[in-house]
Design a protein around this motif. Structure first.
Motif, mmCIF file in Angstrom:
data_model
loop_
_atom_site.group_PDB
_atom_site.id
_atom_site.type_symbol
_atom_site.label_atom_id
_atom_site.label_comp_id
_atom_site.label_asym_id
_atom_site.label_seq_id
_atom_site.Cartn_x
_atom_site.Cartn_y
_atom_site.Cartn_z
ATOM 1 N N PHE A 146 70.983 44.958 15.011
ATOM 2 C CA PHE A 146 72.266 45.650 14.917
ATOM 3 C C PHE A 146 72.317 46.705 16.021
ATOM 4 O O PHE A 146 71.289 47.126 16.545
ATOM 5 N N ALA A 147 73.527 47.096 16.377
ATOM 6 C CA ALA A 147 73.695 48.051 17.477
ATOM 7 C C ALA A 147 74.745 49.087 17.096
ATOM 8 O O ALA A 147 75.666 48.805 16.330
ATOM 9 N N PHE A 148 74.602 50.299 17.638
ATOM 10 C CA PHE A 148 75.604 51.333 17.392
ATOM 11 C C PHE A 148 75.597 52.343 18.521
ATOM 12 O O PHE A 148 74.576 52.579 19.169
ATOM 13 N N ASP A 149 76.753 52.915 18.761
ATOM 14 C CA ASP A 149 76.901 54.037 19.680
ATOM 15 C C ASP A 149 77.120 55.337 18.919
ATOM 16 O O ASP A 149 76.930 56.426 19.474
ATOM 17 N N MET A 150 77.547 55.209 17.655
ATOM 18 C CA MET A 150 77.772 56.389 16.823
ATOM 19 C C MET A 150 77.715 55.983 15.351
ATOM 20 O O MET A 150 77.930 54.821 14.993
ATOM 21 N N LEU A 151 77.412 56.954 14.508
ATOM 22 C CA LEU A 151 77.284 56.743 13.070
ATOM 23 C C LEU A 151 78.216 57.686 12.333
ATOM 24 O O LEU A 151 78.389 58.840 12.734
ATOM 25 N N ARG A 152 78.801 57.174 11.240
ATOM 26 C CA ARG A 152 79.611 58.014 10.374
ATOM 27 C C ARG A 152 79.231 57.752 8.919
ATOM 28 O O ARG A 152 78.793 56.646 8.568
ATOM 29 N N PRO A 153 79.400 58.746 8.035
ATOM 30 C CA PRO A 153 79.137 58.514 6.610
ATOM 31 C C PRO A 153 80.045 57.416 6.075
ATOM 32 O O PRO A 153 81.260 57.423 6.326
ATOM 33 N N LEU A 154 79.471 56.482 5.340
ATOM 34 C CA LEU A 154 80.275 55.391 4.804
ATOM 35 C C LEU A 154 81.325 55.909 3.834
ATOM 36 O O LEU A 154 82.432 55.366 3.748
ATOM 37 N N THR A 155 80.996 56.976 3.128
ATOM 38 C CA THR A 155 81.947 57.536 2.169
ATOM 39 C C THR A 155 83.169 58.144 2.846
ATOM 40 O O THR A 155 84.189 58.384 2.190
ATOM 41 N N SER A 156 83.078 58.400 4.164
ATOM 42 C CA SER A 156 84.233 58.934 4.881
ATOM 43 C C SER A 156 85.304 57.869 5.093
ATOM 44 O O SER A 156 86.456 58.200 5.361
ATOM 45 N N HIS A 157 84.919 56.612 4.995
ATOM 46 C CA HIS A 157 85.887 55.509 5.084
ATOM 47 C C HIS A 157 86.266 55.145 3.645
ATOM 48 O O HIS A 157 85.751 54.193 3.074
ATOM 49 N N GLU A 158 87.137 55.915 3.069
ATOM 50 C CA GLU A 158 87.416 55.806 1.639
ATOM 51 C C GLU A 158 87.911 54.420 1.237
ATOM 52 O O GLU A 158 87.559 53.919 0.167
ATOM 53 N N TYR A 159 88.703 53.804 2.078
ATOM 54 C CA TYR A 159 89.234 52.489 1.738
ATOM 55 C C TYR A 159 88.117 51.461 1.613
ATOM 56 O O TYR A 159 88.037 50.729 0.620
ATOM 57 N N ILE A 160 87.225 51.418 2.605
ATOM 58 C CA ILE A 160 86.128 50.449 2.581
ATOM 59 C C ILE A 160 85.142 50.785 1.473
ATOM 60 O O ILE A 160 84.661 49.902 0.750
ATOM 61 N N ALA A 161 84.819 52.065 1.321
ATOM 62 C CA ALA A 161 83.837 52.463 0.310
ATOM 63 C C ALA A 161 84.280 52.101 -1.100
ATOM 64 O O ALA A 161 83.452 51.901 -1.998
ATOM 65 N N SER A 162 85.578 51.996 -1.302
ATOM 66 C CA SER A 162 86.090 51.692 -2.642
ATOM 67 C C SER A 162 86.302 50.202 -2.871
ATOM 68 O O SER A 162 86.724 49.795 -3.952
#
Length: 305
Positions: free
Chosen positions: A188-204
């Motif tokens: 897997f690859a990433f340039d930046m990380l964000r808390p998954l809970t910050s994406h409320e739509y996906i997290a729910s």
């Protein structure tokens, strides 16, 4: 000096050795080394993680009426509920990728970036270090963002940029950490990380969306743990299917080791293309065949002269 002159005289007397045998051996060795470098690259995937021997990935095999799909995604409950049902699990984390993200700073805009939404346990599960920032809270909070080292340098010209602000999807975010760049030999690859809970739509979401990884405790039997994980996830999948019109859909859980993913996984849709193990064995055979032919040809012509 005498040995060097003798070697030159030998080559002058044997043009076949000079113009065919030695170049043939050199070309054969070059081809062998090039194939060896490619093979080393393919077999080194995910070997750099300090916790790699204890990390496994959850997969779901879906048996549709007309096809069977091996998926590397699961339910959110595989993170929120399953670890509590399997004592052998030390920590869990999920990934949700977003490609071609656009990040804006005060000076410029940066497109084509890979963003991973993930959980606070990300650093512990994979043993990834933060160069700057506190790993315990870097992925907590809706406005936090962690940058990869190369991304931080691209945007700010330095890695010590915690507290700086950037804009993503119209929202203002605060840099909470900078992590080391992962090698290209990572599935897997990433340039930046964000808390998954910050994406409320996906997290729910209650559907199959998330790539789930478990860090197994030291000293436990891995095969027994894998069996417990699969059994617990089968129950979660059963609950999920009874909520809708999927009652008749057959599914089964598989669990694969982190270090086997690139070489052995059957799943679809990984972030980095997986390899073809059969093709690798063919390359091994070709490399050995080229080396053998080059050596035989050189020895044969050398003995003739």
């Amino acid at each position: 000096m005498r040995n060097l002159l003798l070697a030159f005289r030998t080559l002058r007397r044997n043009p076949l050795l000079l113009y065919i045998s030695i170049p043939g051996l050199a070309i054969g060795l070059c081809a062998f080394l090039l194939l060896a470098v490619q093979l080393k690259y393919e077999f080194s995937f995910d070997r750099h993680f300090p916790t790699g021997e204890r990390v496994v990935r959850l997969c779901n095999v879906m048996h549709d009426p007309d096809r069977t799909r091996d998926l590397a995604i699961g339910l959110r409950t595989a993170y929120t509920q399953l670890p509590g049902q399997v004592p052998e699990i030390e920590k869990a984390v999920q990934l949700y990728p977003e490609t071609n993200a656009v990040l804006k700073s005060a000076k410029d805009s940066y497109s084509g970036l890979n963003l991973l939404y993930t959980d606070p346990e990300f650093f512990d599960v994979f043993g990834i270090k933060l160069l700057v920032g506190n790993p315990s809270d870097a992925l907590i909070g809706k406005n936090n963002i962690v940058l990869a080292q190369s991304t931080a340098i691209k945007i700010f010209g330095r890695t010590n940029c915690v507290g700086q602000t950037v804009s993503l999807n119209g929202g203002q975010l605060v840099v909470s950490g900078v992590t080391e760049d992962l090698p290209k030999t990572t599935h897997f690859a990433f340039d930046m990380l964000r808390p998954l809970t910050s994406h409320e739509y996906i997290a729910s979401q209650g559907s199959l969306e998330f790539r789930t990884y478990y860090l197994i405790r030291e000293g436990v039997d891995r095969e027994t743990t894998i069996h417990h994980i699969a059994a617990a996830n089968d129950q979660l999948m059963l609950v999920w299917k009874t909520r809708g019109s999927l009652n008749n859909l057959k599914s089964e859980t598989t669990v694969e080791r982190l270090r086997d993913i690139h070489l052995l996984t059957k799943t679809l849709g990984d972030m980095v293309p997986k390899t073809n193990l059969s093709l690798l064995f063919i390359l091994i055979g070709i490399a050995l065949f080229i080396l053998l032919i080059a050596l035989i040809n050189f020895i044969h012509l050398y003995l003739l002269h």
